[in-house]
Design an enzyme around this catalytic site. Structure first.
Site, PDB file in Angstrom:
ATOM      1  N   CYS A  60       0.822  -1.225   0.000  1.00 31.42           N
ATOM      2  CA  CYS A  60       0.000   0.000   0.000  1.00 31.42           C
ATOM      3  C   CYS A  60       0.850   1.266   0.000  1.00 31.42           C
ATOM      4  O   CYS A  60       0.316   2.363  -0.131  1.00 31.42           O
ATOM      5  CB  CYS A  60      -0.942  -0.001   1.195  1.00 31.42           C
ATOM      6  SG  CYS A  60      -2.172  -1.305   1.070  1.00 31.42           S
TER       7      CYS A  60
ATOM      8  N   HIS B  75      -3.072   6.904   4.011  1.00 34.99           N
ATOM      9  CA  HIS B  75      -3.526   5.712   3.291  1.00 34.99           C
ATOM     10  C   HIS B  75      -4.893   5.297   3.845  1.00 34.99           C
ATOM     11  O   HIS B  75      -5.123   5.355   5.052  1.00 34.99           O
ATOM     12  CB  HIS B  75      -2.500   4.589   3.449  1.00 34.99           C
ATOM     13  CG  HIS B  75      -2.967   3.289   2.886  1.00 34.99           C
ATOM     14  ND1 HIS B  75      -3.410   3.173   1.587  1.00 34.99           N
ATOM     15  CD2 HIS B  75      -3.079   2.050   3.454  1.00 34.99           C
ATOM     16  CE1 HIS B  75      -3.779   1.917   1.384  1.00 34.99           C
ATOM     17  NE2 HIS B  75      -3.595   1.221   2.488  1.00 34.99           N
TER      18      HIS B  75
ATOM     19  N   ASN C 156     -10.213   0.429   0.205  1.00 40.50           N
ATOM     20  CA  ASN C 156      -8.750   0.448   0.128  1.00 40.50           C
ATOM     21  C   ASN C 156      -8.344   0.072  -1.301  1.00 40.50           C
ATOM     22  O   ASN C 156      -8.420  -1.093  -1.681  1.00 40.50           O
ATOM     23  CB  ASN C 156      -8.172  -0.539   1.141  1.00 40.50           C
ATOM     24  CG  ASN C 156      -6.654  -0.563   1.143  1.00 40.50           C
ATOM     25  OD1 ASN C 156      -6.019   0.021   0.268  1.00 40.50           O
ATOM     26  ND2 ASN C 156      -6.072  -1.246   2.114  1.00 40.50           N
TER      27      ASN C 156
HETATM   28  O1  UT7 Z   1      -3.749  -1.642   3.491  1.00 42.40           O
HETATM   29  C1  UT7 Z   1      -2.981  -2.726   3.901  1.00 42.40           C
HETATM   30  C2  UT7 Z   1      -2.886  -2.776   5.359  1.00 42.40           C
HETATM   31  N1  UT7 Z   1      -4.059  -3.389   5.905  1.00 42.40           N
HETATM   32  C3  UT7 Z   1      -4.639  -2.876   6.970  1.00 42.40           C
HETATM   33  O2  UT7 Z   1      -4.251  -1.840   7.449  1.00 42.40           O
HETATM   34  C4  UT7 Z   1      -5.766  -3.681   7.623  1.00 42.40           C
HETATM   35  C5  UT7 Z   1      -5.596  -3.713   9.117  1.00 42.40           C
HETATM   36  N2  UT7 Z   1      -6.593  -4.514   9.788  1.00 42.40           N
HETATM   37  C6  UT7 Z   1      -7.899  -4.140   9.891  1.00 42.40           C
HETATM   38  O3  UT7 Z   1      -8.289  -3.120   9.337  1.00 42.40           O
HETATM   39  C7  UT7 Z   1      -8.828  -4.956  10.749  1.00 42.40           C
HETATM   40  O4  UT7 Z   1      -8.079  -5.864  11.507  1.00 42.40           O
HETATM   41  C8  UT7 Z   1      -9.907  -5.730   9.932  1.00 42.40           C
HETATM   42  C9  UT7 Z   1     -10.883  -4.751   9.351  1.00 42.40           C
HETATM   43  C10 UT7 Z   1      -9.250  -6.550   8.829  1.00 42.40           C
HETATM   44  C11 UT7 Z   1     -10.680  -6.678  10.871  1.00 42.40           C
HETATM   45  O5  UT7 Z   1     -11.241  -5.943  11.949  1.00 42.40           O
HETATM   46  P1  UT7 Z   1     -11.025  -6.433  13.446  1.00 42.40           P
HETATM   47  O6  UT7 Z   1     -11.739  -5.482  14.303  1.00 42.40           O
HETATM   48  O7  UT7 Z   1      -9.540  -6.572  13.665  1.00 42.40           O
HETATM   49  O8  UT7 Z   1     -11.768  -7.793  13.481  1.00 42.40           O
HETATM   50  P2  UT7 Z   1     -11.192  -9.244  13.840  1.00 42.40           P
HETATM   51  O9  UT7 Z   1     -10.407  -9.787  12.713  1.00 42.40           O
HETATM   52  O10 UT7 Z   1     -10.572  -9.225  15.190  1.00 42.40           O
HETATM   53  O11 UT7 Z   1     -12.560 -10.058  13.967  1.00 42.40           O
HETATM   54  C12 UT7 Z   1     -13.486  -9.782  15.014  1.00 42.40           C
HETATM   55  C13 UT7 Z   1     -14.723 -10.640  14.783  1.00 42.40           C
HETATM   56  C14 UT7 Z   1     -14.403 -12.108  14.514  1.00 42.40           C
HETATM   57  O12 UT7 Z   1     -15.438 -12.903  15.080  1.00 42.40           O
HETATM   58  P3  UT7 Z   1     -15.216 -13.653  16.470  1.00 42.40           P
HETATM   59  O13 UT7 Z   1     -14.032 -14.550  16.261  1.00 42.40           O
HETATM   60  O14 UT7 Z   1     -14.964 -12.569  17.474  1.00 42.40           O
HETATM   61  O15 UT7 Z   1     -16.504 -14.376  16.671  1.00 42.40           O
HETATM   62  C15 UT7 Z   1     -14.499 -12.206  13.004  1.00 42.40           C
HETATM   63  O16 UT7 Z   1     -14.816 -13.501  12.569  1.00 42.40           O
HETATM   64  O17 UT7 Z   1     -15.414 -10.165  13.615  1.00 42.40           O
HETATM   65  C16 UT7 Z   1     -15.619 -11.252  12.724  1.00 42.40           C
HETATM   66  N3  UT7 Z   1     -15.615 -10.728  11.351  1.00 42.40           N
HETATM   67  C17 UT7 Z   1     -16.717 -10.273  10.760  1.00 42.40           C
HETATM   68  N4  UT7 Z   1     -18.014 -10.189  11.158  1.00 42.40           N
HETATM   69  C18 UT7 Z   1     -18.887  -9.661  10.309  1.00 42.40           C
HETATM   70  C19 UT7 Z   1     -14.556 -10.588  10.517  1.00 42.40           C
HETATM   71  N5  UT7 Z   1     -14.982 -10.065   9.361  1.00 42.40           N
HETATM   72  C20 UT7 Z   1     -16.309  -9.853   9.484  1.00 42.40           C
HETATM   73  C21 UT7 Z   1     -17.281  -9.321   8.642  1.00 42.40           C
HETATM   74  N6  UT7 Z   1     -18.560  -9.252   9.070  1.00 42.40           N
HETATM   75  N7  UT7 Z   1     -16.985  -8.861   7.385  1.00 42.40           N
END
Ligand code: UT7
Length: 333
Positions: free
Chosen positions: A116, A257, A287
């Site tokens: 990115c 970004h 993104n």
């Molecule tokens: O540009 C390149 C660099 N990339 C980034 O900067 C991305 C950085 N990371 C992020 O932006 C975030 O970590 C994400 C947006 C990818 C994910 O958000 P999060 O708050 O870190 O969620 P998580 O991965 O910790 O997941 C929390 C919960 C999980 O469920 P459980 O295990 O707590 O039951 C996931 O399965 O949210 C669930 N989950 C979703 N639920 C509904 C993950 N994706 C989804 C979804 N809809 N789309």
């Protein structure tokens, strides 16, 4: 000390017409508009639907608009660098394809992949050629068709990404009060385990198995990437402000970004700046990887004024991150 500063003298951009909403995604995977808006801040993203067209389709549109807006003859362009992670093909470089599609015949060019941060790294690389006086009209493109490597069965990654392209023209100026003043860039390759595309390269060439295992899509462990993004983007931005003694109320624009609204807000908070000066379009474009920064400049071009102090900051796969401090060079017509 070089005689010239590299200044941005124009911006062109392109996003595909097709809008993929959170509602459409909720029909593909188990998710909701509410989850995507609260956790990421994206309402919709653009998707390139044209058959058999890759990233160069969008890059060429952005460059053609840039040439027209800046009244530049393609024959006069002497270099074109494309920041990109989704090239049309493994080789040749998409920069060459964009040059071919836009009638740029007297330039050399190449692709640059820093996740990115690709556009920022390409901008900094290009600025060195301009500052040295060897190259006078250099185009820097940031373009990605992220939909081509997004797994629309993986709810953790598919809401994040979108497609788009934008480009800037860099030219030399003897006025040292405007243009690119400073850039800092850093990589940490150990971060690759958290964010990569596993197959299709020389380490794991494409096979039936890699396709069946969905290894040609983006693999991301969200949380470690999130943590690193928040701390590194804020560190480089705050350091840049300190180094050049820019007080929060003296900064005119912050161009971060667009990966996650929460990362943008946390970075702005650590910089101590008001949200009013933060360029944000993640809600409508998602993104777009290499295209986020130039798409912001494209959208904000009318509001930017000559002499405005601008900090750009990026973080992405690699890990690769960085910040650029520049003084905007023109008032839009
Ligand atoms: O540009 C390149 C660099 N990339 C980034 O900067 C991305 C950085 N990371 C992020 O932006 C975030 O970590 C994400 C947006 C990818 C994910 O958000 P999060 O708050 O870190 O969620 P998580 O991965 O910790 O997941 C929390 C919960 C999980 O469920 P459980 O295990 O707590 O039951 C996931 O399965 O949210 C669930 N989950 C979703 N639920 C509904 C993950 N994706 C989804 C979804 N809809 N789309």
């Amino acid at each position: 000390m070089s005689k010239y500063n590299a200044i941005i003298t124009g911006v062109g951009g392109y996003v595909p017409d097709y809008i993929m909403t959170n509602q459409e995604l909720a029909q593909k995977v188990e998710t909701t508009d509410e989850w995507i808006m609260t956790r990421i801040g994206i309402k919709e993203r653009r998707i390139l639907k044209e058959e058999n067209e890759g990233t160069s389709f969008m890059g060429a549109k952005a460059v053609l608009q840039l040439l027209e807006k800046t009244n530049t003859n393609p024959d006069d362009v002497d270099m074109l660098i494309c920041g990109i992670v989704t090239p049309d093909m493994q080789f040749p470089a998409t920069a060459n394809i964009i040059s071919d599609k836009t009638g740029i015949k007297n330039a050399f060019g190449f692709d640059l992949n820093a996740g990115c941060s690709s556009f920022l790294y390409a901008l900094n690389t290009a600025s060195k050629y301009v500052e040295s006086g060897t190259h006078k009209k250099v185009i820097v493109v940031g373009a990605d068709k992220m939909s081509s490597i997004t797994d629309y069965t993986d709810r953790a990654t598919c809401p994040i990404f979108g497609d788009g392209a934008a480009a800037v023209l860099l030219e030399p100026s003897e006025d040292k009060e405007i243009g690119i003043i400073d850039t800092t860039m850093q990589v940490d390759g150990s971060g690759r385990k958290h964010l990569h595309q596993l197959a299709g390269g020389s380490q794991k060439p494409s096979s039936f198995e890699t396709v069946l295992n969905r290894e040609h899509f983006i693999y991301q462990e969200g949380q470690p990437v999130f943590k690193a993004a928040v701390s590194k983007m804020a560190d480089v931005s705050v350091d840049m402000m300190k180094k050049h003694d820019i007080k929060p109320d003296k900064l005119n624009w912050f161009v971060p970004h667009q990966a996650n609204m929460r990362i943008i807000e946390a970075t702005a908070k650590r910089m101590g700046i008001s949200k009013d000066i933060v360029m944000i379009n993640i809600h409508k474009f998602g993104n777009t990887t290499s295209a986020t920064i130039p798409l912001l400049l494209w959208e904000w071009e009318d509001k930017l004024k000559k002499g405005d102090q601008v900090i750009i900051a990026t973080f992405g796969a690699g890990f690769a991150w960085g910040a650029t401090y520049l003084k905007w060079a023109y008032n839009a017509k």
